[in-house]
Design a protein around this motif. Structure first.
Motif, PDB file in Angstrom:
ATOM      1  N   GLU A  54       0.764  -1.242   0.040  1.00  0.00           N
ATOM      2  CA  GLU A  54       0.234   0.002  -0.090  1.00  0.00           C
ATOM      3  C   GLU A  54       0.951   1.233  -0.083  1.00  0.00           C
ATOM      4  O   GLU A  54       0.618   2.106  -0.732  1.00  0.00           O
ATOM      5  CB  GLU A  54      -0.971  -0.132   1.121  1.00  0.00           C
ATOM      6  N   VAL A  55       1.938   1.352   0.937  1.00  0.00           N
ATOM      7  CA  VAL A  55       2.569   2.429   1.168  1.00  0.00           C
ATOM      8  C   VAL A  55       3.597   2.292  -0.244  1.00  0.00           C
ATOM      9  O   VAL A  55       3.873   3.545  -0.793  1.00  0.00           O
ATOM     10  CB  VAL A  55       3.528   2.540   2.193  1.00  0.00           C
ATOM     11  N   ALA A  56       4.107   1.413  -0.647  1.00  0.00           N
ATOM     12  CA  ALA A  56       4.798   1.407  -2.041  1.00  0.00           C
ATOM     13  C   ALA A  56       4.067   1.856  -3.139  1.00  0.00           C
ATOM     14  O   ALA A  56       4.674   2.721  -4.080  1.00  0.00           O
ATOM     15  CB  ALA A  56       5.394   0.068  -2.365  1.00  0.00           C
ATOM     16  N   ARG A  57       2.720   1.625  -3.219  1.00  0.00           N
ATOM     17  CA  ARG A  57       2.001   2.288  -4.435  1.00  0.00           C
ATOM     18  C   ARG A  57       1.832   3.879  -4.100  1.00  0.00           C
ATOM     19  O   ARG A  57       2.171   4.483  -4.983  1.00  0.00           O
ATOM     20  CB  ARG A  57       0.657   1.587  -4.260  1.00  0.00           C
ATOM     21  N   ILE A  58       1.564   4.238  -2.957  1.00  0.00           N
ATOM     22  CA  ILE A  58       1.535   5.564  -2.877  1.00  0.00           C
ATOM     23  C   ILE A  58       2.763   6.396  -3.089  1.00  0.00           C
ATOM     24  O   ILE A  58       2.900   7.446  -3.632  1.00  0.00           O
ATOM     25  CB  ILE A  58       1.238   5.821  -1.048  1.00  0.00           C
ATOM     26  N   GLU A  59       4.226   5.593  -2.532  1.00  0.00           N
ATOM     27  CA  GLU A  59       5.370   6.269  -2.886  1.00  0.00           C
ATOM     28  C   GLU A  59       5.875   6.243  -4.433  1.00  0.00           C
ATOM     29  O   GLU A  59       6.851   6.597  -4.770  1.00  0.00           O
ATOM     30  CB  GLU A  59       6.474   5.700  -1.837  1.00  0.00           C
ATOM     31  N   GLY A  60       4.960   5.574  -5.163  1.00  0.00           N
ATOM     32  CA  GLY A  60       5.147   5.295  -6.631  1.00  0.00           C
ATOM     33  C   GLY A  60       6.183   4.189  -7.008  1.00  0.00           C
ATOM     34  O   GLY A  60       6.601   3.856  -8.158  1.00  0.00           O
ATOM     35  N   GLN A  61       6.387   3.123  -6.030  1.00  0.00           N
ATOM     36  CA  GLN A  61       7.058   1.836  -6.607  1.00  0.00           C
ATOM     37  C   GLN A  61       5.999   1.193  -7.317  1.00  0.00           C
ATOM     38  O   GLN A  61       4.804   0.799  -6.706  1.00  0.00           O
ATOM     39  CB  GLN A  61       7.489   1.369  -5.164  1.00  0.00           C
ATOM     40  N   THR A  62       6.176   0.781  -8.432  1.00  0.00           N
ATOM     41  CA  THR A  62       5.225  -0.357  -9.307  1.00  0.00           C
ATOM     42  C   THR A  62       6.055  -1.556  -9.159  1.00  0.00           C
ATOM     43  O   THR A  62       5.287  -2.419  -9.785  1.00  0.00           O
ATOM     44  CB  THR A  62       5.015   0.300 -10.452  1.00  0.00           C
ATOM     45  N   LEU A  63       7.096  -1.643  -9.072  1.00  0.00           N
ATOM     46  CA  LEU A  63       7.873  -3.185  -9.062  1.00  0.00           C
ATOM     47  C   LEU A  63       8.633  -3.366  -7.730  1.00  0.00           C
ATOM     48  O   LEU A  63       9.351  -2.511  -7.375  1.00  0.00           O
ATOM     49  CB  LEU A  63       8.901  -2.957 -10.161  1.00  0.00           C
ATOM     50  N   LEU A  64       8.314  -4.425  -7.183  1.00  0.00           N
ATOM     51  CA  LEU A  64       9.050  -4.966  -5.835  1.00  0.00           C
ATOM     52  C   LEU A  64       9.663  -5.991  -6.201  1.00  0.00           C
ATOM     53  O   LEU A  64       9.325  -6.941  -6.894  1.00  0.00           O
ATOM     54  CB  LEU A  64       7.924  -4.959  -4.766  1.00  0.00           C
ATOM     55  N   MET A  65      10.911  -6.168  -5.585  1.00  0.00           N
ATOM     56  CA  MET A  65      11.930  -7.427  -5.627  1.00  0.00           C
ATOM     57  C   MET A  65      12.038  -7.600  -4.233  1.00  0.00           C
ATOM     58  O   MET A  65      12.287  -6.986  -3.348  1.00  0.00           O
ATOM     59  CB  MET A  65      12.895  -7.101  -6.325  1.00  0.00           C
ATOM     60  N   LEU A  66      12.470  -9.164  -3.929  1.00  0.00           N
ATOM     61  CA  LEU A  66      12.891  -9.518  -2.818  1.00  0.00           C
ATOM     62  C   LEU A  66      13.441 -11.008  -3.119  1.00  0.00           C
ATOM     63  O   LEU A  66      13.335 -11.542  -4.273  1.00  0.00           O
ATOM     64  CB  LEU A  66      11.700  -9.771  -2.021  1.00  0.00           C
ATOM     65  N   ASP A  67      14.435 -11.565  -1.929  1.00  0.00           N
ATOM     66  CA  ASP A  67      14.755 -12.887  -2.098  1.00  0.00           C
ATOM     67  C   ASP A  67      14.622 -13.527  -0.794  1.00  0.00           C
ATOM     68  O   ASP A  67      14.290 -13.019   0.251  1.00  0.00           O
ATOM     69  CB  ASP A  67      16.497 -12.940  -2.684  1.00  0.00           C
ATOM     70  N   THR A  68      14.834 -14.824  -0.838  1.00  0.00           N
ATOM     71  CA  THR A  68      14.636 -15.708   0.208  1.00  0.00           C
ATOM     72  C   THR A  68      15.430 -16.982   0.034  1.00  0.00           C
ATOM     73  O   THR A  68      15.481 -17.471  -1.028  1.00  0.00           O
ATOM     74  CB  THR A  68      13.091 -16.058   0.684  1.00  0.00           C
ATOM     75  N   GLU A  69      15.714 -17.614   1.042  1.00  0.00           N
ATOM     76  CA  GLU A  69      16.605 -18.950   0.858  1.00  0.00           C
ATOM     77  C   GLU A  69      15.802 -20.052   0.138  1.00  0.00           C
ATOM     78  O   GLU A  69      14.508 -20.285   0.621  1.00  0.00           O
ATOM     79  CB  GLU A  69      16.882 -19.602   2.391  1.00  0.00           C
ATOM     80  N   THR A  70      15.949 -20.742  -0.733  1.00  0.00           N
ATOM     81  CA  THR A  70      15.449 -21.760  -1.571  1.00  0.00           C
ATOM     82  C   THR A  70      15.143 -22.864  -0.447  1.00  0.00           C
ATOM     83  O   THR A  70      15.975 -23.395   0.361  1.00  0.00           O
ATOM     84  CB  THR A  70      16.409 -22.160  -2.471  1.00  0.00           C
ATOM     85  N   TRP A  92       9.604 -11.229  -7.832  1.00  0.00           N
ATOM     86  CA  TRP A  92       9.164  -9.850  -8.045  1.00  0.00           C
ATOM     87  C   TRP A  92       7.890  -9.819  -8.238  1.00  0.00           C
ATOM     88  O   TRP A  92       6.808 -11.074  -8.498  1.00  0.00           O
ATOM     89  CB  TRP A  92       9.777  -9.473  -9.468  1.00  0.00           C
ATOM     90  N   LYS A  93       7.227  -8.657  -8.448  1.00  0.00           N
ATOM     91  CA  LYS A  93       6.068  -8.331  -8.228  1.00  0.00           C
ATOM     92  C   LYS A  93       5.524  -7.140  -8.788  1.00  0.00           C
ATOM     93  O   LYS A  93       6.092  -6.022  -8.501  1.00  0.00           O
ATOM     94  CB  LYS A  93       5.079  -8.212  -6.976  1.00  0.00           C
ATOM     95  N   GLN A  94       4.684  -6.862  -9.772  1.00  0.00           N
ATOM     96  CA  GLN A  94       4.228  -5.574 -10.515  1.00  0.00           C
ATOM     97  C   GLN A  94       2.935  -5.116  -9.650  1.00  0.00           C
ATOM     98  O   GLN A  94       2.113  -5.925  -9.471  1.00  0.00           O
ATOM     99  CB  GLN A  94       3.860  -5.568 -11.983  1.00  0.00           C
ATOM    100  N   LEU A  95       3.042  -4.022  -8.895  1.00  0.00           N
ATOM    101  CA  LEU A  95       1.889  -3.511  -8.359  1.00  0.00           C
ATOM    102  C   LEU A  95       0.783  -2.947  -9.149  1.00  0.00           C
ATOM    103  O   LEU A  95       1.206  -2.208 -10.117  1.00  0.00           O
ATOM    104  CB  LEU A  95       2.257  -2.601  -7.096  1.00  0.00           C
TER     105      LEU A  95
END
Length: 178
Positions: free
Chosen positions: A121-137, A175-178
């Motif tokens: 929600e905050v990412a959208r407000i702040e103008g982020q439309t692409l989020l990336m992350l990583d985690t242990e396989t 990754w995720k497009q918002l």
């Protein structure tokens, strides 16, 4: 169970008093799940508290833009996640999800989803439309992110040191497009 998810405010004394609880969850996730999360045993609580103080200072400073989200359950810190918003001119729309950690005492109550919903929600407000992350396989988190709409990009072999035995573990990226 009343969930209260909010943005950590580094000027709020009540929030600053939670820094040891941030460290305790960090430690619990490493010790319970062998989560690859910055530190390896033997864990030093004072060092991890200092690391969190630096994260809070970084969130308050102008160099990097970090937003720390936290969920309280009955006034007890249950989990947190960080949205890192790099100040890149070539990618002002990209954000990085860091340190989604939920206390083992509060799992399976929707806290991770609640934290990620607030972060997005905050990412959208702040103008982020692409989020990336990583985690242990192979970690439980690897199963959570697709349920939250994240797309698996791939993995890097031998990416991080396992706190359990020092072996190198693979890391999966999403990754995720918002």
């Amino acid at each position: 169970m009343a969930l209260s998810t909010t943005i950590f405010d580094p000027t709020n004394a009540e929030h600053l008093a939670l820094i040891p609880a941030f460290a305790d969850i960090h430690i619990a996730c490493i010790e319970t799940d062998h989560t690859i999360a910055t530190f390896t045993p033997p864990l030093n609580r004072d060092v991890i508290i200092e690391w969190w103080k630096a994260q809070v200072a970084d969130a308050a400073g102008p160099k990097r833009h970090r937003i720390i989200f936290m969920t309280l359950v009955e006034q007890q810190l249950a989990g947190y996640v960080i949205l890192y918003r790099p100040l890149w001119q070539t990618g002002p729309f990209r954000g990085v999800v860091e340190k989604l950690l939920v206390s083992p005492d509060f799992r399976r109550r929707g806290i991770a989803r609640n934290l990620m919903d607030k972060l997005e929600e905050v990412a959208r407000i702040e103008g982020q439309t692409l989020l990336m992350l990583d985690t242990e396989t192979g970690s439980p988190a690897e199963l959570v992110y697709p349920k939250l709409g994240y797309t698996r990009l791939g993995l890097i072999p031998k990416y991080g040191v396992c706190p359990l035995d020092g072996s190198l573990k693979d890391e999966t990226f999403f990754w995720k497009q918002l």
